[in-house]
Design an enzyme around this catalytic site. Structure first.
Site, short mmCIF file in Angstrom:
data_model
loop_
_atom_site.label_atom_id
_atom_site.label_comp_id
_atom_site.label_asym_id
_atom_site.label_seq_id
_atom_site.Cartn_x
_atom_site.Cartn_y
_atom_site.Cartn_z
N PHE A 82 -14.86 24.11 -8.52
CA PHE A 82 -14.50 25.31 -7.79
C PHE A 82 -13.43 26.16 -8.45
O PHE A 82 -12.85 27.03 -7.83
CB PHE A 82 -14.12 24.97 -6.34
CG PHE A 82 -15.27 24.36 -5.60
CD1 PHE A 82 -16.50 25.00 -5.55
CD2 PHE A 82 -15.15 23.14 -4.97
CE1 PHE A 82 -17.59 24.44 -4.88
CE2 PHE A 82 -16.21 22.57 -4.31
CZ PHE A 82 -17.44 23.22 -4.26
N CYS A 83 -13.17 25.91 -9.73
CA CYS A 83 -12.25 26.77 -10.48
C CYS A 83 -13.00 28.02 -10.92
O CYS A 83 -14.14 27.95 -11.38
CB CYS A 83 -11.72 26.04 -11.71
SG CYS A 83 -10.48 24.82 -11.31
N HIS A 84 -12.34 29.15 -10.78
CA HIS A 84 -12.92 30.42 -11.22
C HIS A 84 -12.79 30.55 -12.73
O HIS A 84 -11.79 30.13 -13.31
CB HIS A 84 -12.18 31.59 -10.57
CG HIS A 84 -12.36 31.68 -9.10
ND1 HIS A 84 -11.62 30.91 -8.21
CD2 HIS A 84 -13.19 32.42 -8.35
CE1 HIS A 84 -11.99 31.19 -6.98
NE2 HIS A 84 -12.95 32.11 -7.03
N MET A 119 -4.63 24.75 -12.38
CA MET A 119 -5.62 23.78 -12.86
C MET A 119 -5.80 23.87 -14.37
O MET A 119 -6.01 22.86 -15.04
CB MET A 119 -6.96 23.96 -12.14
CG MET A 119 -6.89 23.67 -10.65
SD MET A 119 -6.19 22.05 -10.25
CE MET A 119 -7.31 20.96 -11.07
N GLU A 120 -5.70 25.07 -14.90
CA GLU A 120 -5.83 25.24 -16.34
C GLU A 120 -4.66 24.56 -17.07
O GLU A 120 -4.87 23.89 -18.09
CB GLU A 120 -5.90 26.73 -16.69
CG GLU A 120 -7.22 27.39 -16.35
CD GLU A 120 -7.47 27.64 -14.86
OE1 GLU A 120 -8.60 28.00 -14.50
OE2 GLU A 120 -6.53 27.46 -14.04
N ASP A 134 -7.12 9.11 -27.87
CA ASP A 134 -8.29 8.92 -28.72
C ASP A 134 -7.90 8.73 -30.18
O ASP A 134 -8.44 7.86 -30.87
CB ASP A 134 -9.24 10.12 -28.58
CG ASP A 134 -10.47 9.98 -29.47
OD1 ASP A 134 -11.15 8.93 -29.38
OD2 ASP A 134 -10.76 10.91 -30.25
#
Length: 164
Positions: A82-84, A119-120, A134
């Site tokens: 639901f992130c734009h 969120m970004e 990693d």
């Protein structure tokens, strides 16, 4: 005496089903967010990394993590339902030692849009941390990621923490 409105989850509709927030009525403003994620190494691994200048057999750890974190910021909307999709105006990722055994990864993001970039920033910091893992996992699988947390956001309805 008025009661404060109960906090409500914004990604659920009136029937409780998942829904993307409609931001069309909001004004486009400058939005900023800053997040961090930590990477903790076993002591011998931290010592080896410090001695190598944070290089592994796969290459420059910090440079690769910065690139991965930046790419993740730009693709957050593809990872979190639901992130734009947002036009990203700026990304800064800083990675440095915090104590003897821990790397601190900070990601700052800016946009001018109708919704924020929390969120970004969180995605950029955590993907950069995953990239460090990693690149270093051949040395140990006992590397610990986290915590990941929002340090601050500015713009929109309310500010939180610090973005500068």
């Amino acid at each position: 005496m008025s009661r404060a409105a109960k906090p409500k989850l914004t990604h659920l509709d009136d029937e409780g089903r998942p829904a993307m927030v409609d931001v069309s009525a909001k004004a486009a403003t400058t939005r900023e967010a800053r997040a961090e994620c930590r990477v903790r190494f076993p002591a011998p691994v931290a010592a080896a990394l410090r001695g190598s200048g944070l290089r592994s057999a796969k290459g420059g750890i910090v440079d690769t993590a910065v690139i991965a974190g930046t790419m993740a910021v730009k693709r957050t909307h593809e990872l979190i339902p639901f992130c734009h999709p947002l036009p990203i105006d700026g990304v800064r990722i800083a990675i440095d030692w915090h104590g003897e055994r821990e790397l601190r990864i900070e990601c700052a993001v800016k946009t001018t849009h109708r919704t924020g970039v929390e969120m970004e920033a969180l995605t950029g910091a955590t993907v950069a941390a995953l990239t460090v893992y990693d690149m270093c996992k051949a040395l140990s699988h006992a590397i610990v990621l986290g915590p990941a947390k929002l340090l601050g956001k500015r713009g929109g309805k309310r500010d939180f923490g610090s973005v500068g």
